[in-house]
Design a protein around this motif. Structure first.
Motif, PDB file in Angstrom:
ATOM      1  N   ARG A 118     -13.599   6.546  -1.977  1.00  0.00           N
ATOM      2  CA  ARG A 118     -12.455   6.445  -2.887  1.00  0.00           C
ATOM      3  C   ARG A 118     -12.467   7.556  -3.940  1.00  0.00           C
ATOM      4  O   ARG A 118     -11.419   7.943  -4.455  1.00  0.00           O
ATOM      5  N   ARG A 124       4.248   2.716  -2.140  1.00  0.00           N
ATOM      6  CA  ARG A 124       4.114   3.881  -3.042  1.00  0.00           C
ATOM      7  C   ARG A 124       5.091   4.980  -2.630  1.00  0.00           C
ATOM      8  O   ARG A 124       5.857   5.487  -3.463  1.00  0.00           O
ATOM      9  N   ARG A 140     -10.716  10.185  -2.231  1.00  0.00           N
ATOM     10  CA  ARG A 140      -9.317   9.763  -2.075  1.00  0.00           C
ATOM     11  C   ARG A 140      -8.567  10.002  -3.385  1.00  0.00           C
ATOM     12  O   ARG A 140      -7.417  10.441  -3.388  1.00  0.00           O
ATOM     13  N   ARG A 144      -7.786  13.594  -3.620  1.00  0.00           N
ATOM     14  CA  ARG A 144      -6.800  13.949  -2.582  1.00  0.00           C
ATOM     15  C   ARG A 144      -5.395  13.464  -2.978  1.00  0.00           C
ATOM     16  O   ARG A 144      -4.414  14.187  -2.872  1.00  0.00           O
ATOM     17  N   PHE A 145      -5.314  12.222  -3.489  1.00  0.00           N
ATOM     18  CA  PHE A 145      -4.003  11.725  -3.925  1.00  0.00           C
ATOM     19  C   PHE A 145      -3.473  12.574  -5.085  1.00  0.00           C
ATOM     20  O   PHE A 145      -2.295  12.908  -5.135  1.00  0.00           O
ATOM     21  N   ASP A 154       2.509  -0.763   6.553  1.00  0.00           N
ATOM     22  CA  ASP A 154       1.457  -1.776   6.656  1.00  0.00           C
ATOM     23  C   ASP A 154       1.977  -3.060   6.025  1.00  0.00           C
ATOM     24  O   ASP A 154       2.702  -3.025   5.020  1.00  0.00           O
ATOM     25  N   GLY A 177      -1.282   2.166  -5.089  1.00  0.00           N
ATOM     26  CA  GLY A 177      -1.349   1.655  -3.712  1.00  0.00           C
ATOM     27  C   GLY A 177      -1.599   0.152  -3.694  1.00  0.00           C
ATOM     28  O   GLY A 177      -1.900  -0.409  -2.648  1.00  0.00           O
ATOM     29  N   HIS A 188       5.106   7.319   6.383  1.00  0.00           N
ATOM     30  CA  HIS A 188       4.771   7.697   7.768  1.00  0.00           C
ATOM     31  C   HIS A 188       4.378   6.473   8.584  1.00  0.00           C
ATOM     32  O   HIS A 188       4.447   6.485   9.804  1.00  0.00           O
ATOM     33  N   GLY A 237       0.816  -1.224   0.000  1.00  0.00           N
ATOM     34  CA  GLY A 237       0.000   0.000   0.000  1.00  0.00           C
ATOM     35  C   GLY A 237       0.843   1.263   0.000  1.00  0.00           C
ATOM     36  O   GLY A 237       1.883   1.362  -0.663  1.00  0.00           O
ATOM     37  N   GLY A 238       0.384   2.235   0.816  1.00  0.00           N
ATOM     38  CA  GLY A 238       0.986   3.572   0.820  1.00  0.00           C
ATOM     39  C   GLY A 238       2.485   3.576   1.084  1.00  0.00           C
ATOM     40  O   GLY A 238       3.211   4.394   0.512  1.00  0.00           O
ATOM     41  N   ASP A 241     -16.772   1.570  -2.521  1.00  0.00           N
ATOM     42  CA  ASP A 241     -16.512   2.538  -1.457  1.00  0.00           C
ATOM     43  C   ASP A 241     -16.428   3.918  -2.099  1.00  0.00           C
ATOM     44  O   ASP A 241     -15.427   4.259  -2.726  1.00  0.00           O
ATOM     45  N   ARG A 251      -8.190  -6.081  -4.742  1.00  0.00           N
ATOM     46  CA  ARG A 251      -9.344  -5.445  -4.094  1.00  0.00           C
ATOM     47  C   ARG A 251      -9.080  -3.973  -3.772  1.00  0.00           C
ATOM     48  O   ARG A 251      -9.933  -3.252  -3.308  1.00  0.00           O
ATOM     49  N   ARG A 252      -7.852  -3.520  -4.001  1.00  0.00           N
ATOM     50  CA  ARG A 252      -7.451  -2.179  -3.566  1.00  0.00           C
ATOM     51  C   ARG A 252      -7.870  -1.105  -4.557  1.00  0.00           C
ATOM     52  O   ARG A 252      -8.196  -1.390  -5.697  1.00  0.00           O
ATOM     53  N   ASP A 253      -7.871   0.158  -4.097  1.00  0.00           N
ATOM     54  CA  ASP A 253      -8.474   1.198  -4.937  1.00  0.00           C
ATOM     55  C   ASP A 253      -7.629   1.656  -6.134  1.00  0.00           C
ATOM     56  O   ASP A 253      -8.080   1.615  -7.263  1.00  0.00           O
ATOM     57  N   ARG A 271     -19.457   1.730   1.401  1.00  0.00           N
ATOM     58  CA  ARG A 271     -18.371   2.240   2.238  1.00  0.00           C
ATOM     59  C   ARG A 271     -17.465   1.118   2.727  1.00  0.00           C
ATOM     60  O   ARG A 271     -16.265   1.203   2.620  1.00  0.00           O
ATOM     61  N   ARG A 297      -7.558  17.432   3.729  1.00  0.00           N
ATOM     62  CA  ARG A 297      -6.251  16.897   3.322  1.00  0.00           C
ATOM     63  C   ARG A 297      -5.890  17.367   1.916  1.00  0.00           C
ATOM     64  O   ARG A 297      -4.740  17.682   1.623  1.00  0.00           O
TER      65      ARG A 297
HETATM   66  N1  CTP Z   1      -7.504   1.116   0.476  1.00  0.00           N
HETATM   67  C1  CTP Z   1      -8.523   0.881  -0.434  1.00  0.00           C
HETATM   68  N2  CTP Z   1      -9.691   1.582  -0.332  1.00  0.00           N
HETATM   69  C2  CTP Z   1      -9.869   2.491   0.649  1.00  0.00           C
HETATM   70  C3  CTP Z   1      -8.850   2.727   1.582  1.00  0.00           C
HETATM   71  C4  CTP Z   1      -7.675   2.017   1.463  1.00  0.00           C
HETATM   72  O1  CTP Z   1      -8.359   0.080  -1.336  1.00  0.00           O
HETATM   73  N3  CTP Z   1     -10.997   3.167   0.727  1.00  0.00           N
HETATM   74  C5  CTP Z   1      -6.251   0.330   0.364  1.00  0.00           C
HETATM   75  C6  CTP Z   1      -5.209   0.974  -0.528  1.00  0.00           C
HETATM   76  O2  CTP Z   1      -4.480  -0.055  -1.158  1.00  0.00           O
HETATM   77  C7  CTP Z   1      -4.302   1.709   0.424  1.00  0.00           C
HETATM   78  C8  CTP Z   1      -4.341   0.792   1.650  1.00  0.00           C
HETATM   79  O3  CTP Z   1      -5.650   0.216   1.647  1.00  0.00           O
HETATM   80  O4  CTP Z   1      -3.004   1.865  -0.084  1.00  0.00           O
HETATM   81  C9  CTP Z   1      -4.080   1.502   2.953  1.00  0.00           C
HETATM   82  O5  CTP Z   1      -5.028   2.509   3.166  1.00  0.00           O
HETATM   83  P1  CTP Z   1      -4.672   3.939   3.760  1.00  0.00           P
HETATM   84  O6  CTP Z   1      -3.682   3.794   4.852  1.00  0.00           O
HETATM   85  O7  CTP Z   1      -5.953   4.651   4.034  1.00  0.00           O
HETATM   86  O8  CTP Z   1      -4.074   4.693   2.500  1.00  0.00           O
HETATM   87  P2  CTP Z   1      -2.601   4.928   2.038  1.00  0.00           P
HETATM   88  O9  CTP Z   1      -2.529   4.527   0.604  1.00  0.00           O
HETATM   89  O10 CTP Z   1      -1.625   4.321   2.995  1.00  0.00           O
HETATM   90  O11 CTP Z   1      -2.449   6.483   2.038  1.00  0.00           O
HETATM   91  P3  CTP Z   1      -2.687   7.533   3.208  1.00  0.00           P
HETATM   92  O12 CTP Z   1      -2.141   6.916   4.456  1.00  0.00           O
HETATM   93  O13 CTP Z   1      -1.978   8.736   2.730  1.00  0.00           O
HETATM   94  O14 CTP Z   1      -4.197   7.720   3.243  1.00  0.00           O
END
Ligand code: CTP
Length: 406
Positions: A162, A33, A165, A168-169, A45, A121, A42, A29-30, A159, A115-117, A98, A206
């Motif tokens: 997203r 990236r 998100r 925001r990204f 995971d 990530g 920061h 994930g993040g 969700d 399954r990720r957005d 959600r 954000r």
């Molecule tokens: N994720 C997702 N859908 C969401 C939230 C999260 O698919 N609504 C997945 C993404 O792969 C994401 C990971 O879960 O990279 C971790 O989520 P999160 O910590 O919220 O996002 P980050 O990508 O780490 O970025 P940030 O911490 O800046 O929000």
């Protein structure tokens, strides 16, 4: 080209501990990236084929927290670093747009990534196996674009948060959108109504505080997503390049929010923030800034003093920053305000060289007339700062009081 990510020792220990029980684990994930972008993550995971109970068993010697055990997440504290470890999973139905109604644990990493957005990530990394990037996230990082994993409509319908998100990204990374992803966001915008308003405002904040809010806001507006979250703002937006000024302003929520809402009257701006459930302080400060910028101060020390009187030093500085960013006042105003604060620090009754007690001692009773006298003195000092000395103010107080009781 093979990729090497330097993992903190705690993360390596986590991966190795799971390995001793026959499980594989990856950072995901993040953090992947950010590492690929050369930025220190920061938080880290991990994703693993171990089941939640197996993760807990494996880390029985460490402090563990059942962060989201139903969704497969256990947090482990290793040498003061909290790591979130989640079992590889696929998601069930998202009837509330959600969160998944249920999740299914799997032993396949790719299913978990699928399954990720967003592709950027949806990458995992293992110190020996390297980068696992089945959806070309690395290429999207190079091309600087936000692209959904698979079908954008499906991803955003699962969700709807997203959608925000994505913007925001885009704002944080300065990335553009893949066309299908932007279209998907547009087509699914009605689902934002299903999302808790607090989540929407958190993403909006954000985005505003990021390095590149203007382009993302422009895209939000053109895809009618802005209209879905802030209809009053979208309806009032003037022509082109409205958002550009945000990129050139200090990354402060009051300043940026006021710049965003500057086309609205203060009351409407305040109502919008209330609908978005922003906290009372933000609503109050932004409304105050919007009120002040409707009648900007002139570049004179006198106007700076009255501005300080009306708003106090912090909000006055925000007002000046908003006006500078919006090119409605010269940058000199910033120094002028600071000089005024340093050299004429009297802009409230409590800063006067005399107090109510002093006035009582010369025979002015502590009633509403004393209040009128003090306000009169303050106004005189704001007009003529040099008269803020005890003798002069006491003389003026007597004269004013006598004129009131005559
Ligand atoms: N994720 C997702 N859908 C969401 C939230 C999260 O698919 N609504 C997945 C993404 O792969 C994401 C990971 O879960 O990279 C971790 O989520 P999160 O910590 O919220 O996002 P980050 O990508 O780490 O970025 P940030 O911490 O800046 O929000």
């Amino acid at each position: 080209m093979s990729v090497t990510i330097t993992l903190p020792p705690q993360v390596l220990r986590c991966i190795n501990t799971l390995k001793t029980t026959g499980h594989s684990a990856y950072v995901v994930g993040g953090c992947v990236r950010d590492s690929l972008r050369g930025i220190t993550p920061h938080d880290w995971d991990l994703t693993t084929d171990a089941l939640p109970e197996e993760i807990k068993e494996c880390f029985h010697a460490y402090k563990t927290i059942d962060t989201g055990i139903r969704h497969g997440t256990v947090s482990v504290l290793i040498d003061h670093m909290q790591l979130e470890i989640t079992t590889f999973r696929t998601d069930g139905e998202y009837t509330d747009h959600r969160r998944p109604d249920n999740v299914f644990f799997t032993s396949n990493l790719e299913d978990d990534l699928a399954r990720r957005d967003f592709t950027i990530g949806a990458m995992a990394y293992h110190p020996q196996k390297g980068l696992i990037d089945p959806f070309c996230g690395q290429e999207d990082l190079k091309k600087r674009r936000i692209r959904c994993v698979g079908d954008p409509i499906k991803r955003f319908s699962e969700d709807a948060l997203r959608i925000l998100r994505a913007f925001r990204f885009s704002a944080q990374l300065g990335f553009d959108f893949d066309a299908a992803t932007l279209n998907g966001a547009k087509d699914c915008r009605h689902l934002l109504g299903k999302i808790a308003v607090e989540r929407i405002s958190s993403e909006l904040s954000r985005l505003l505080l990021s390095g590149n809010p203007a382009k993302a806001l422009e895209a939000m507006h053109h895809s009618n997503v802005l209209e879905a979250v802030a209809p009053a703002l979208a309806a009032a937006l003037p022509a082109d390049r409205y958002f550009t000024v945000l990129d050139h302003s200090p990354a402060d929520i009051y300043i940026r929010m006021a710049l965003l809402l500057r086309c609205l009257p203060p009351e409407k701006g305040g109502s919008l923030l209330r609908e978005l459930k922003f906290d009372g302080q933000t609503i109050h400060k932004v409304k105050k800034i919007l009120t002040e910028i409707a009648h900007p101060p002139a570049l004179t020390a006198r106007d700076m003093r009255f501005l300080l009187h009306r708003c106090g030093p912090k909000t006055a500085a925000s007002v000046i920053e908003v006006l500078i960013a919006d090119r409605r006042i010269d940058r000199l105003a910033r120094d002028m305000l600071q000089n005024t604060i340093s050299f004429h620090p009297c802009y409230q009754i409590k800063d006067l060289a005399v107090s109510g007690t002093d006035l009582k001692k010369i025979g002015i009773p502590a009633n509403d007339k004393m209040g009128v006298v003090l306000k009169y003195l303050l106004n005189a000092v704001l007009e003529y700062p040099s008269c803020n000395n005890r003798d002069q103010l006491l003389d003026m107080a007597v004269q004013k009081y006598n004129s009131l009781v005559q």
